[in-house]
Motif scaffolding. Sequence first.
Motif, PDB file in Angstrom:
ATOM      1  N   LEU A 291      12.410  46.646 -35.307  1.00 42.79           N
ATOM      2  CA  LEU A 291      13.205  46.512 -36.535  1.00 42.79           C
ATOM      3  C   LEU A 291      12.432  45.833 -37.663  1.00 42.79           C
ATOM      4  O   LEU A 291      12.460  46.297 -38.802  1.00 42.79           O
ATOM      5  CB  LEU A 291      14.500  45.742 -36.253  1.00 42.79           C
ATOM      6  CG  LEU A 291      15.527  46.530 -35.434  1.00 42.79           C
ATOM      7  CD1 LEU A 291      16.711  45.649 -35.102  1.00 42.79           C
ATOM      8  CD2 LEU A 291      15.967  47.776 -36.170  1.00 42.79           C
ATOM      9  N   ILE A 292      11.738  44.746 -37.352  1.00 45.34           N
ATOM     10  CA  ILE A 292      11.039  44.041 -38.441  1.00 45.34           C
ATOM     11  C   ILE A 292       9.947  44.928 -39.020  1.00 45.34           C
ATOM     12  O   ILE A 292       9.721  44.966 -40.236  1.00 45.34           O
ATOM     13  CB  ILE A 292      10.494  42.664 -37.978  1.00 45.34           C
ATOM     14  CG1 ILE A 292      10.004  41.871 -39.187  1.00 45.34           C
ATOM     15  CG2 ILE A 292       9.395  42.785 -36.956  1.00 45.34           C
ATOM     16  CD1 ILE A 292       9.632  40.447 -38.901  1.00 45.34           C
ATOM     17  N   VAL A 293       9.279  45.704 -38.172  1.00 41.16           N
ATOM     18  CA  VAL A 293       8.228  46.595 -38.685  1.00 41.16           C
ATOM     19  C   VAL A 293       8.855  47.718 -39.521  1.00 41.16           C
ATOM     20  O   VAL A 293       8.380  48.054 -40.598  1.00 41.16           O
ATOM     21  CB  VAL A 293       7.379  47.163 -37.528  1.00 41.16           C
ATOM     22  CG1 VAL A 293       6.414  48.219 -38.055  1.00 41.16           C
ATOM     23  CG2 VAL A 293       6.592  46.057 -36.855  1.00 41.16           C
ATOM     24  N   SER A 294       9.971  48.271 -39.032  1.00 38.62           N
ATOM     25  CA  SER A 294      10.598  49.382 -39.744  1.00 38.62           C
ATOM     26  C   SER A 294      11.108  48.974 -41.113  1.00 38.62           C
ATOM     27  O   SER A 294      11.047  49.752 -42.060  1.00 38.62           O
ATOM     28  CB  SER A 294      11.781  49.940 -38.955  1.00 38.62           C
ATOM     29  OG  SER A 294      11.343  50.405 -37.728  1.00 38.62           O
ATOM     30  N   PHE A 295      11.651  47.769 -41.213  1.00 37.66           N
ATOM     31  CA  PHE A 295      12.287  47.376 -42.465  1.00 37.66           C
ATOM     32  C   PHE A 295      11.381  46.559 -43.380  1.00 37.66           C
ATOM     33  O   PHE A 295      11.566  46.543 -44.582  1.00 37.66           O
ATOM     34  CB  PHE A 295      13.571  46.581 -42.197  1.00 37.66           C
ATOM     35  CG  PHE A 295      14.711  47.444 -41.760  1.00 37.66           C
ATOM     36  CD1 PHE A 295      15.391  48.218 -42.689  1.00 37.66           C
ATOM     37  CD2 PHE A 295      15.095  47.510 -40.434  1.00 37.66           C
ATOM     38  CE1 PHE A 295      16.431  49.033 -42.293  1.00 37.66           C
ATOM     39  CE2 PHE A 295      16.140  48.322 -40.031  1.00 37.66           C
ATOM     40  CZ  PHE A 295      16.808  49.086 -40.970  1.00 37.66           C
ATOM     41  N   PHE A 296      10.429  45.836 -42.834  1.00 37.98           N
ATOM     42  CA  PHE A 296       9.649  44.930 -43.671  1.00 37.98           C
ATOM     43  C   PHE A 296       8.208  45.368 -43.875  1.00 37.98           C
ATOM     44  O   PHE A 296       7.556  44.925 -44.796  1.00 37.98           O
ATOM     45  CB  PHE A 296       9.670  43.514 -43.092  1.00 37.98           C
ATOM     46  CG  PHE A 296      10.984  42.825 -43.304  1.00 37.98           C
ATOM     47  CD1 PHE A 296      11.170  41.993 -44.400  1.00 37.98           C
ATOM     48  CD2 PHE A 296      12.038  43.014 -42.430  1.00 37.98           C
ATOM     49  CE1 PHE A 296      12.376  41.362 -44.614  1.00 37.98           C
ATOM     50  CE2 PHE A 296      13.252  42.386 -42.633  1.00 37.98           C
ATOM     51  CZ  PHE A 296      13.424  41.558 -43.732  1.00 37.98           C
ATOM     52  N   MET A 297       7.685  46.199 -42.988  1.00 39.36           N
ATOM     53  CA  MET A 297       6.269  46.540 -43.134  1.00 39.36           C
ATOM     54  C   MET A 297       6.059  48.011 -43.446  1.00 39.36           C
ATOM     55  O   MET A 297       5.281  48.347 -44.329  1.00 39.36           O
ATOM     56  CB  MET A 297       5.520  46.132 -41.878  1.00 39.36           C
ATOM     57  CG  MET A 297       5.611  44.626 -41.650  1.00 39.36           C
ATOM     58  SD  MET A 297       4.454  44.037 -40.447  1.00 39.36           S
ATOM     59  CE  MET A 297       5.507  43.048 -39.424  1.00 39.36           C
ATOM     60  N   ALA A 298       6.754  48.880 -42.747  1.00 38.29           N
ATOM     61  CA  ALA A 298       6.565  50.317 -43.019  1.00 38.29           C
ATOM     62  C   ALA A 298       6.921  50.685 -44.461  1.00 38.29           C
ATOM     63  O   ALA A 298       6.230  51.505 -45.056  1.00 38.29           O
ATOM     64  CB  ALA A 298       7.366  51.144 -42.034  1.00 38.29           C
ATOM     65  N   PRO A 299       7.973  50.119 -45.056  1.00 41.39           N
ATOM     66  CA  PRO A 299       8.299  50.531 -46.436  1.00 41.39           C
ATOM     67  C   PRO A 299       7.436  49.869 -47.513  1.00 41.39           C
ATOM     68  O   PRO A 299       7.701  50.081 -48.684  1.00 41.39           O
ATOM     69  CB  PRO A 299       9.764  50.084 -46.614  1.00 41.39           C
ATOM     70  CG  PRO A 299      10.219  49.653 -45.277  1.00 41.39           C
ATOM     71  CD  PRO A 299       9.015  49.246 -44.518  1.00 41.39           C
ATOM     72  N   ASP A 300       6.428  49.085 -47.138  1.00 44.50           N
ATOM     73  CA  ASP A 300       5.519  48.512 -48.131  1.00 44.50           C
ATOM     74  C   ASP A 300       5.126  49.608 -49.120  1.00 44.50           C
ATOM     75  O   ASP A 300       4.520  50.608 -48.744  1.00 44.50           O
ATOM     76  CB  ASP A 300       4.281  47.972 -47.401  1.00 44.50           C
ATOM     77  CG  ASP A 300       3.154  47.626 -48.362  1.00 44.50           C
ATOM     78  OD1 ASP A 300       3.441  47.417 -49.557  1.00 44.50           O
ATOM     79  OD2 ASP A 300       1.996  47.564 -47.913  1.00 44.50           O
ATOM     80  N   PRO A 301       5.494  49.450 -50.408  1.00 43.52           N
ATOM     81  CA  PRO A 301       5.288  50.557 -51.350  1.00 43.52           C
ATOM     82  C   PRO A 301       3.829  50.965 -51.503  1.00 43.52           C
ATOM     83  O   PRO A 301       3.522  52.128 -51.718  1.00 43.52           O
ATOM     84  CB  PRO A 301       5.832  50.005 -52.673  1.00 43.52           C
ATOM     85  CG  PRO A 301       5.885  48.539 -52.507  1.00 43.52           C
ATOM     86  CD  PRO A 301       6.104  48.296 -51.058  1.00 43.52           C
ATOM     87  N   VAL A 302       2.923  49.979 -51.366  1.00 42.84           N
ATOM     88  CA  VAL A 302       1.507  50.290 -51.598  1.00 42.84           C
ATOM     89  C   VAL A 302       1.012  51.321 -50.597  1.00 42.84           C
ATOM     90  O   VAL A 302       0.246  52.224 -50.944  1.00 42.84           O
ATOM     91  CB  VAL A 302       0.662  49.002 -51.492  1.00 42.84           C
ATOM     92  CG1 VAL A 302      -0.805  49.319 -51.655  1.00 42.84           C
ATOM     93  CG2 VAL A 302       1.111  47.992 -52.526  1.00 42.84           C
ATOM     94  N   THR A 303       1.464  51.194 -49.352  1.00 36.63           N
ATOM     95  CA  THR A 303       0.889  52.026 -48.294  1.00 36.63           C
ATOM     96  C   THR A 303       1.866  53.071 -47.789  1.00 36.63           C
ATOM     97  O   THR A 303       1.698  53.584 -46.686  1.00 36.63           O
ATOM     98  CB  THR A 303       0.434  51.136 -47.118  1.00 36.63           C
ATOM     99  OG1 THR A 303       1.537  50.304 -46.743  1.00 36.63           O
ATOM    100  CG2 THR A 303      -0.722  50.265 -47.517  1.00 36.63           C
ATOM    101  N   SER A 304       2.890  53.382 -48.573  1.00 37.21           N
ATOM    102  CA  SER A 304       3.808  54.435 -48.169  1.00 37.21           C
ATOM    103  C   SER A 304       3.951  55.420 -49.322  1.00 37.21           C
ATOM    104  O   SER A 304       3.664  55.084 -50.463  1.00 37.21           O
ATOM    105  CB  SER A 304       5.163  53.839 -47.778  1.00 37.21           C
ATOM    106  OG  SER A 304       5.741  53.202 -48.891  1.00 37.21           O
ATOM    107  N   PRO A 305       4.394  56.641 -49.044  1.00 39.15           N
ATOM    108  CA  PRO A 305       4.511  57.625 -50.123  1.00 39.15           C
ATOM    109  C   PRO A 305       5.575  57.194 -51.129  1.00 39.15           C
ATOM    110  O   PRO A 305       6.456  56.407 -50.810  1.00 39.15           O
ATOM    111  CB  PRO A 305       4.960  58.899 -49.400  1.00 39.15           C
ATOM    112  CG  PRO A 305       4.675  58.665 -47.972  1.00 39.15           C
ATOM    113  CD  PRO A 305       4.771  57.208 -47.747  1.00 39.15           C
ATOM    114  N   SER A 306       5.482  57.719 -52.339  1.00 40.14           N
ATOM    115  CA  SER A 306       6.424  57.277 -53.360  1.00 40.14           C
ATOM    116  C   SER A 306       7.484  58.324 -53.687  1.00 40.14           C
ATOM    117  O   SER A 306       8.389  58.052 -54.451  1.00 40.14           O
ATOM    118  CB  SER A 306       5.680  56.868 -54.632  1.00 40.14           C
ATOM    119  OG  SER A 306       4.865  57.917 -55.076  1.00 40.14           O
ATOM    120  N   SER A 307       7.395  59.498 -53.117  1.00 40.64           N
ATOM    121  CA  SER A 307       8.453  60.477 -53.373  1.00 40.64           C
ATOM    122  C   SER A 307       9.375  60.551 -52.165  1.00 40.64           C
ATOM    123  O   SER A 307       8.988  60.190 -51.053  1.00 40.64           O
ATOM    124  CB  SER A 307       7.856  61.856 -53.631  1.00 40.64           C
ATOM    125  OG  SER A 307       7.376  62.386 -52.421  1.00 40.64           O
TER     126      SER A 307
END
Lengths: 369, 441
Positions: A291-307
């Motif tokens: 859960l912590i990875v899914s909500f706090f790290m995976a959505p990091d805008p820098v390293t995730s797609p923006s669309s």
Amino acid sequence: MRRAKALSMGDAPFIFNKRTSASLIWGTAAVLLPSLAWGIYCFGASAAMPVAASISGALAGEAVASGLRRRFTLWDGSAFLTGLLVGMAMPAGIPLFIPAIASVFAVSVVKGAFGGLGSNWMNPALAGIVFAFLNWPGEMSAWTMPHRLAGLAGVSGATPLGFARSHAGVAFAGSDPAAILGAGGMRFSGFDASVTEALNRLFFAPLGAELPNGYIDLLVGNKSGSLGELSAVLILAGSIVLISRKMIRWEIPASIVSTFAVLTWAFGGLPLGKGFFDGDVLFSVLGGSFLIVSFFMAPDPVTSPSSRAGMLVYGIGIGALAFLLRYFGSSAEGIAFAVVIMNCAVPMIAKLDVVAFRRRAFKSAGTTY
Amino acid sequence: MRSSRTFRHGGIRIEAGLDWERRGPVQNAFLPNGAVILLKQHAGPQARCVVRRGEYVREGMVIGRADGPLSANVHSSIPGVVRDIRVAALPEGGHAEAVVVALEGSFDRLGRKGERYLWESMGRTEILTTLKDRGVVDTEAPGMPLFDLLGDRREVGLLVVNAVESEPYLRAETSLLEDKGAEVMEGLAILRDVLSPKRTVIAANRPLAPAWPGSSEEGTVEYVFLEARYPQDMPRQLLEAIDESRKRPESDAIILRPSTAFAVYEAIVLAKPMVERYVSVGGGAIKRPAVLKARIGTPIGDLIEECGGFRGPPARLVLRGTLRGESVHDLDTPITKITSAVIALDSNEIGSLSKTPCIRCGRCSEVCPECLDPDLLFRLIEHGLRGRAMELGLDECTVCGSCGYICPSRVPLVSAFSSEKAIAALSPPPIDAPARGESNR
């Protein structure tokens, strides 16, 4: 000529949304604090030490990197958040040099070497955690039981996830993870027993179902594990804040969790000797750092797609990889590796995205994109 | 009457300053002691000065004669003596000549209630040349002279009177519609006579009172109420919200502000040149925000003083709008035919201006009403790939400022786009510097 004093000039727009990048990052750190506080309450004040070491390492690394770049960046909060996330992924009794080095690596190599905030292509905190896992696998798995549960400080114990994994298929084939825990001697708190009993009496018994012991402990965080993964309830509460205040986009965690849950439900029973569509979704989602990875790290805008389309591809990829790694990989903690792998795929997703989902742009862009 | 409608893609919702209480009808601003009348208040080249220093000018007298296409006549807004003819900075950039008139003498023409001219007998050409003589321009930037704007247009599909004000602190158009409904409707009737539109729509973001004079004309003129979501007042967003079918090409529509219709009314019916306009004076640093009817050439400082002056130290002075306007630092900057607003922002409203690295949050492409990816375009521009940026839609950017407003890192997206577009408009398509691989995201 009359002039008003100290007027700033420049181009439109002249008003801005109040939210700044720094406020987003510091805000995310603030949302993690309840989880941290709960961890310290469970493990005792000494559990704060790895977090402190990790944050100090991150700030030191950022100070050096910002000195080299001649641009002071400590106040943007990004190093602090990285340090906090790394620290919260560590076992409570870990030697302090490990979180410190992991954070320095995260901030200076993974982020700083690529140009600092915004230019890194891999989530620094996760890279630091994976770095520690690969270098000190023993120390990184030496979990201690929380004070309140064990009654004794420093008693070591596997995380529920690791415990279930190592005992599954050996002697308890065909049973539920929670049953394995119970039979294997994993202890539950009195709180878990009484709440489970009450829930069974009030809700599940009339429906002809029964909730085994252990899930309530998983939910509130009466279990061994890192500070960050301890309490699913606090992480979920934090996620509500993140999504409702639009600090992260809901598409990423939603697609990760749903993909992972569906795959676990469909195939998660197989390693336990059960059939298809019999996996324990609740146990898998609540256990570990999922859960912590899914909500706090995976959505990091820098390293995730923006669309939106890119986010869904990214999230589904993480969910599927996390499932594969958790059930068939070498470590119970697959999610961190899954996110790091999908981070590498983000530039490709972004490129496909320009082609496939922005038809307007594509039409005029010819075939180069 | 229809419920509120809006455009589909992107856009931003700005809460602050959109609505403020208006006290009573719009007041005339005090006459300026000295009016600085710019000879370029329109799209084309500056008007040719036809007065000399020391000359006495009457109110409404031509002081600048239109010089070529897209140029417009400029009239003296006050009676007085030409004290100076000098080069002045234009708020939107560049320089032009300005005639400084010191107030003197009496109001022999415009002060009196004139005869009402019966325009119904005028022909189309006569109306257009009269508009040209009286210096009537579209009150929206860049100030197209109506003669040029409407000259070759007949039987347009759609005529829109755009009273939508979706930028904070703008109130002039709505106030005009509320206070001078009958006059605006008559101006609109003249415009309808010239354009013979198939459909005429008044679009507003505030409901009009039932007693509004135009309400009786239901049938020929439709009323559409739109959300104040920004940039609802821009042409494509406006047409998208008005026209459900979305099949009408933008070129088949003419969009004008109520103040333009009002100027048409004054020019034709009252034989009055364009020497006044409604100006919203607002912003957090203004003590008593108001809409004032001001003479062209009035220094903005005079209007601010009339609104009680500054509440605190202003951090920024803005003309026309906080998202698409210009910042100025000189309180002597004069009101022109297109100055719809004077806004003084305090530092709290501006907030943090410090630029930080882009964190690729994607908010810019989320709010872009033209479905572009501002982040990608900005990176391409940074790498000198203007041609690629154009291919990916930079030419469709309307410089509305939504991306710049929302960006948490304060990346100078809008300045980059507007300057690139300006360069691209001047020069042939550029040959890109060799691309640094294909990997520019």
